[in-house]
Motif scaffolding. Structure first.
Motif, mmCIF file in Angstrom:
data_model
loop_
_atom_site.group_PDB
_atom_site.id
_atom_site.type_symbol
_atom_site.label_atom_id
_atom_site.label_comp_id
_atom_site.label_asym_id
_atom_site.label_seq_id
_atom_site.Cartn_x
_atom_site.Cartn_y
_atom_site.Cartn_z
ATOM 1 N N UNK A 601 0.852 -1.183 0.000
ATOM 2 C CA UNK A 601 0.000 0.000 0.000
ATOM 3 C C UNK A 601 0.894 1.241 0.000
ATOM 4 N N UNK A 602 0.750 2.058 -1.049
ATOM 5 C CA UNK A 602 1.583 3.258 -1.202
ATOM 6 C C UNK A 602 0.696 4.490 -1.070
ATOM 7 N N UNK A 603 1.129 5.431 -0.215
ATOM 8 C CA UNK A 603 0.389 6.668 0.005
ATOM 9 C C UNK A 603 1.261 7.863 -0.395
ATOM 10 N N UNK A 604 0.596 8.853 -1.019
ATOM 11 C CA UNK A 604 1.286 10.066 -1.440
ATOM 12 C C UNK A 604 0.341 11.245 -1.278
ATOM 13 N N UNK A 605 0.849 12.317 -0.743
ATOM 14 C CA UNK A 605 0.058 13.532 -0.517
ATOM 15 C C UNK A 605 -1.226 13.223 0.249
ATOM 16 N N UNK A 606 -1.100 12.306 1.244
ATOM 17 C CA UNK A 606 -2.233 11.984 2.101
ATOM 18 C C UNK A 606 -3.239 11.034 1.487
ATOM 19 N N UNK A 607 -2.985 10.547 0.239
ATOM 20 C CA UNK A 607 -3.935 9.670 -0.433
ATOM 21 C C UNK A 607 -3.273 8.335 -0.768
ATOM 22 N N UNK A 608 -4.073 7.254 -0.738
ATOM 23 C CA UNK A 608 -3.579 5.967 -1.208
ATOM 24 C C UNK A 608 -3.532 6.006 -2.732
ATOM 25 N N UNK A 609 -2.332 5.823 -3.303
ATOM 26 C CA UNK A 609 -2.176 5.917 -4.756
ATOM 27 C C UNK A 609 -1.960 4.561 -5.414
ATOM 28 N N UNK A 610 -1.636 3.530 -4.616
ATOM 29 C CA UNK A 610 -1.426 2.202 -5.206
ATOM 30 C C UNK A 610 -1.611 1.129 -4.147
ATOM 31 N N UNK A 611 -2.260 0.030 -4.563
ATOM 32 C CA UNK A 611 -2.391 -1.152 -3.708
ATOM 33 C C UNK A 611 -2.092 -2.357 -4.591
ATOM 34 N N UNK A 612 -0.896 -2.932 -4.427
ATOM 35 C CA UNK A 612 -0.426 -4.015 -5.296
ATOM 36 C C UNK A 612 -0.438 -5.335 -4.533
ATOM 37 N N UNK A 613 -1.009 -6.365 -5.163
ATOM 38 C CA UNK A 613 -1.157 -7.662 -4.504
ATOM 39 C C UNK A 613 -0.034 -8.612 -4.878
ATOM 40 N N UNK A 614 0.550 -9.285 -3.858
ATOM 41 C CA UNK A 614 1.552 -10.328 -4.054
ATOM 42 C C UNK A 614 1.013 -11.606 -3.402
ATOM 43 N N UNK A 615 1.104 -12.722 -4.092
ATOM 44 C CA UNK A 615 0.623 -14.008 -3.563
ATOM 45 C C UNK A 615 1.683 -15.078 -3.818
ATOM 46 N N UNK A 616 1.895 -15.955 -2.827
ATOM 47 C CA UNK A 616 2.854 -17.035 -3.041
ATOM 48 C C UNK A 616 2.410 -18.285 -2.287
ATOM 49 N N UNK A 617 2.719 -19.439 -2.917
ATOM 50 C CA UNK A 617 2.430 -20.745 -2.318
ATOM 51 C C UNK A 617 3.752 -21.404 -1.950
ATOM 52 N N UNK A 618 3.981 -21.622 -0.637
ATOM 53 C CA UNK A 618 5.188 -22.308 -0.172
ATOM 54 C C UNK A 618 4.943 -23.812 -0.089
ATOM 55 N N UNK A 619 5.909 -24.587 -0.612
ATOM 56 C CA UNK A 619 5.854 -26.034 -0.431
ATOM 57 C C UNK A 619 6.288 -26.366 0.998
ATOM 58 N N UNK A 620 5.777 -27.447 1.552
ATOM 59 C CA UNK A 620 6.276 -27.850 2.872
ATOM 60 C C UNK A 620 7.733 -28.300 2.751
ATOM 61 N N UNK A 621 8.597 -27.803 3.604
ATOM 62 C CA UNK A 621 9.989 -28.249 3.577
ATOM 63 C C UNK A 621 10.076 -29.597 4.300
ATOM 64 N N UNK A 622 10.524 -30.646 3.601
ATOM 65 C CA UNK A 622 10.575 -31.967 4.240
ATOM 66 C C UNK A 622 11.525 -31.982 5.446
ATOM 67 N N UNK A 623 11.242 -32.953 6.307
ATOM 68 C CA UNK A 623 12.176 -33.224 7.400
ATOM 69 C C UNK A 623 13.191 -34.215 6.847
ATOM 70 N N UNK A 624 14.366 -33.676 6.451
ATOM 71 C CA UNK A 624 15.387 -34.526 5.840
ATOM 72 C C UNK A 624 16.173 -35.249 6.934
ATOM 73 N N UNK A 625 16.265 -36.572 6.752
ATOM 74 C CA UNK A 625 17.031 -37.398 7.681
ATOM 75 C C UNK A 625 18.172 -38.019 6.906
ATOM 76 N N UNK A 626 19.397 -37.722 7.309
ATOM 77 C CA UNK A 626 20.566 -38.243 6.584
ATOM 78 C C UNK A 626 20.909 -39.630 7.119
ATOM 79 N N UNK A 627 20.900 -40.612 6.253
ATOM 80 C CA UNK A 627 21.220 -41.974 6.629
ATOM 81 C C UNK A 627 20.070 -42.719 7.251
ATOM 82 N N UNK A 628 18.878 -42.160 7.217
ATOM 83 C CA UNK A 628 17.704 -42.812 7.777
ATOM 84 C C UNK A 628 17.202 -43.926 6.869
#
Length: 630
Positions: A601-628
């Motif tokens: 949300x960007x404001x200039x001269x007391x007014x909101x001039x831009x509202x930009x949406x960002x969206x992301x999907x994170x994968x679950x990070x596995x529980x890595x077991x070395x030598x399991x």
């Protein structure tokens, strides 16, 4: 008075009688020739009227014979004196009229009746004529040249081809056009034009398949000369195009420029001779260049890059040294004797931006070296020339940097890491931060992190540290650069700059803000942002044993830039993955995956001039077991 004419009026419709009229002859020097018959009617040009003089009466002899004893007495003296007075009056009028006509015709520097594009310049001085003509053609000067090119209508802007009225030359031609007492004379305007630029602009408008003439060419593939022989066909005639455009543009007419059948000026035998005499010997051996106390070698490969064969206006090839290409190809060889110019810059001094003056450089003068190289390239080895250094100023001076308006901090962002300065990952963060520190992003420019640092390699001081490769954490050169990338992305984000390219990590790391973060991998993943403000941006970086900070310095444009988060959704649990033990396995405890939205949300001269949406999907990070065991 003759019948049907007034003394200061126009001639009678019947005109003067041909048997008693003499017209004064205008000579080339402006003088007037008077006929011998002084007793005929004389027409004199005056300032605004035609003057008609009556004929002088003649003495008519008596018809009857006069006896010799009684001779006729002489004419009275007053009558004789009267005749001479009339003759003298006529002569005086001739002189006065001739003088008046000459004065009329020669007033000012420009002869009367002289016109250019409908503008009468007669009787003006050269300075007056140049001012009047310049004003007259001012509007026309900005009009594009209209061209019917190979049957297609195109418009060419005057600035693109150096097209302009030559007012001074036109006035000079008008002044030299010769005197005249009657009528008008049209003077063609002088026009300047860069024929080479016109040809370049017109060729852009011609369909490539319409050009069937093949020009000869010589190039190098490695160090081997490759030839192309010319063939006749349709082509654009530079001289014809220039003449047509210069003739049509002043009056707003369309210049008809057809393609014409042309034959290359250079024969196959001439091409072969140039290859045998210049191209092949040029790359047969290196050339030694002595600069001061040092001698460097230009290799055959560098010579092949720098030697070009350029066609002249007629299409004939001639060898030349392309200084830019040679400098690029011989950069390593030239480095021991050259000092690059330092551009003016902005540095933080006691926490405030300060403009720092640049410094001139010293480079081998390849413009002077070129002719010397050409003189020896056809000779057998060994070959040697002498080079000189030339002072070169930086392209960026103090005035240009000051104009950028870099005066205050407009954003800053910090992320934290563990391991202190000594760990490989921390050293990678510090190395990339130093590489970016002090970079300036010009207004309207796009900054690329990969473009700025190049590939991050061992030679540049980067070390192996964990990176995500194919969804798995493994050691890789430059690991940790993503933390700096995230820090830089957030500094640009909160400065309100335009996001051009970024990609968050596939796994979520708590040391980064969710969604508003970025990874990097050379050359496939990059971070790019555009400076959309009217001011320059200085990127300042700083590191400690546990943090990296990026600040943007410029002139503040926005009141505030903030992030509004939505709730996490679609949360997924991490799986357990057993991996073979070894140096490539990095054990982790695992993190859940989720999707989240964030709004800038960007404001200039007391007014909101831009509202930009960002969206992301994170994968679950596995529980890595070395030598399991699976």
């Amino acid at each position: 008075m003759t019948s049907g004419s007034d003394w200061f009026g126009k001639p009678s419709p019947q005109g003067p009688r041909p048997d008693d009229t003499v017209i004064l002859n205008e000579l080339s020097d402006g003088s007037v020739a008077v006929p011998d018959e002084a007793d005929a009617t004389v027409i004199l040009p005056a300032s605004s009227h035609t003057m008609i003089m009556p004929p002088v009466p003649r003495e008519v002899p008596a018809l009857e014979r006069i006896p010799a004893a009684e001779p006729e007495p002489p004419a009275p003296e007053p009558r004789k004196r009267g005749k001479w007075l009339v003759a003298a009056g006529v002569a005086s009028l001739l002189v006065v009229a001739a003088g008046g006509s000459a004065a009329y015709a020669t007033a000012g520097d420009i002869p009367r009746g002289t016109e250019v594009l409908g503008l009468d310049l007669g009787a003006l001085t050269r300075d007056e004529a140049e001012k009047a003509l310049g004003d007259h053609v001012a509007t026309r000067s900005t009009q594009p040249a209209r061209v019917r090119l190979d049957g297609k209508d195109v418009a060419v802007q005057p600035d693109a081809i150096g097209l302009a009225f030559d007012v001074a030359a036109t006035v000079e031609a008008a002044a030299a056009s010769g005197l005249r007492l009657f009528g008008t004379r049209q003077i063609l305007p002088a026009v300047r034009l860069d024929a080479a630029k016109l040809e370049s602009e017109l060729r852009k408008q011609v369909a490539p398949e319409r050009i069937t003439m093949v020009r000869p060419a010589i190039a190098f593939q490695g160090t081997e000369p490759v030839t192309r022989y010319g063939k006749p066909g349709l082509d654009l005639d530079r001289g014809l195009a220039a003449d047509r455009v210069k003739g049509a543009w002043p009056t707003g007419d369309v210049a008809d420029v057809p393609l014409t059948t042309r034959t290359p000026e250079m024969t196959d035998a001439q091409v072969d001779t140039l290859v045998a005499d210049v191209a092949k010997p040029a790359v047969a051996a290196p050339v030694a260049v002595t600069v001061g106390a040092k001698t460097l070698q230009l290799t055959p490969a560098a010579l092949a890059k720098g030697l070009v064969f350029r066609p002249d206006a007629a299409g004939k090839l001639a060898p030349a040294i392309d200084a830019t290409r040679l400098r690029t190809a011989a950069a390593t060889a030239l480095r021991p004797v050259e000092t690059a110019a330092k551009p003016a810059s902005v540095r933080l001094v006691s926490g405030r931006p300060q403009v720092v003056a640049g410094a001139p450089g010293r480079l081998v003068d390849l413009a002077k070296l070129g002719p010397e190289l050409l003189a020896v390239l056809g000779q057998p080895a060994p070959r040697a020339v002498t080079g000189v250094l030339a002072t070169t100023d930086s392209e960026v001076d103090e005035a240009a940097v000051t104009k950028l308006g870099i005066k205050e901090r407009v954003s800053t962002f910090t992320t934290y890491f563990t391991g202190g300065r000594s760990s490989p990952r921390s050293q990678n963060i510090i190395t990339v931060a130093k590489a970016v520190d002090g970079a300036i992003v010009q207004p309207g420019a796009t900054f690329s992190l990969n473009g700025h640092t190049g590939e991050r390699t061992y030679a540049k001081g980067y070390k192996d540290a964990p990176v995500i490769v194919g969804g798995v954490l493994e050691p890789g050169v430059g690991g940790g650069a993503s933390q700096f990338t995230t820090t830089l992305f957030n500094a640009a984000y909160y400065a309100g700059l335009e996001d051009v390219e970024h990609k968050p990590h596939s796994f979520y790391f708590s040391r980064y803000p969710s969604v508003i973060e970025s990874t990097i991998f050379y050359p496939t993943l990059d971070l790019k942002f555009k400076n959309t403000t009217p001011y320059g941006i200085l990127i300042d970086t700083a590191t400690t044993g546990r943090s990296v900070t990026v600040s943007m310095w410029s002139t503040k444009v926005y009141d505030s830039v903030k992030t509004v988060y939505g709730p996490r959704r679609n949360v997924t649990s991490p799986p357990t993955v057993n991996r073979e033990a070894g140096p490539r396995c990095i054990a982790t405890s695992g993190l859940p995956g989720f999707t989240q939205d964030a709004w800038r949300v960007i404001r200039k001269d007391g007014q909101e001039v831009e509202r930009e949406k960002f969206t992301w999907r994170y994968d679950p990070e596995p529980r890595f077991v070395c030598g399991g065991q699976d």
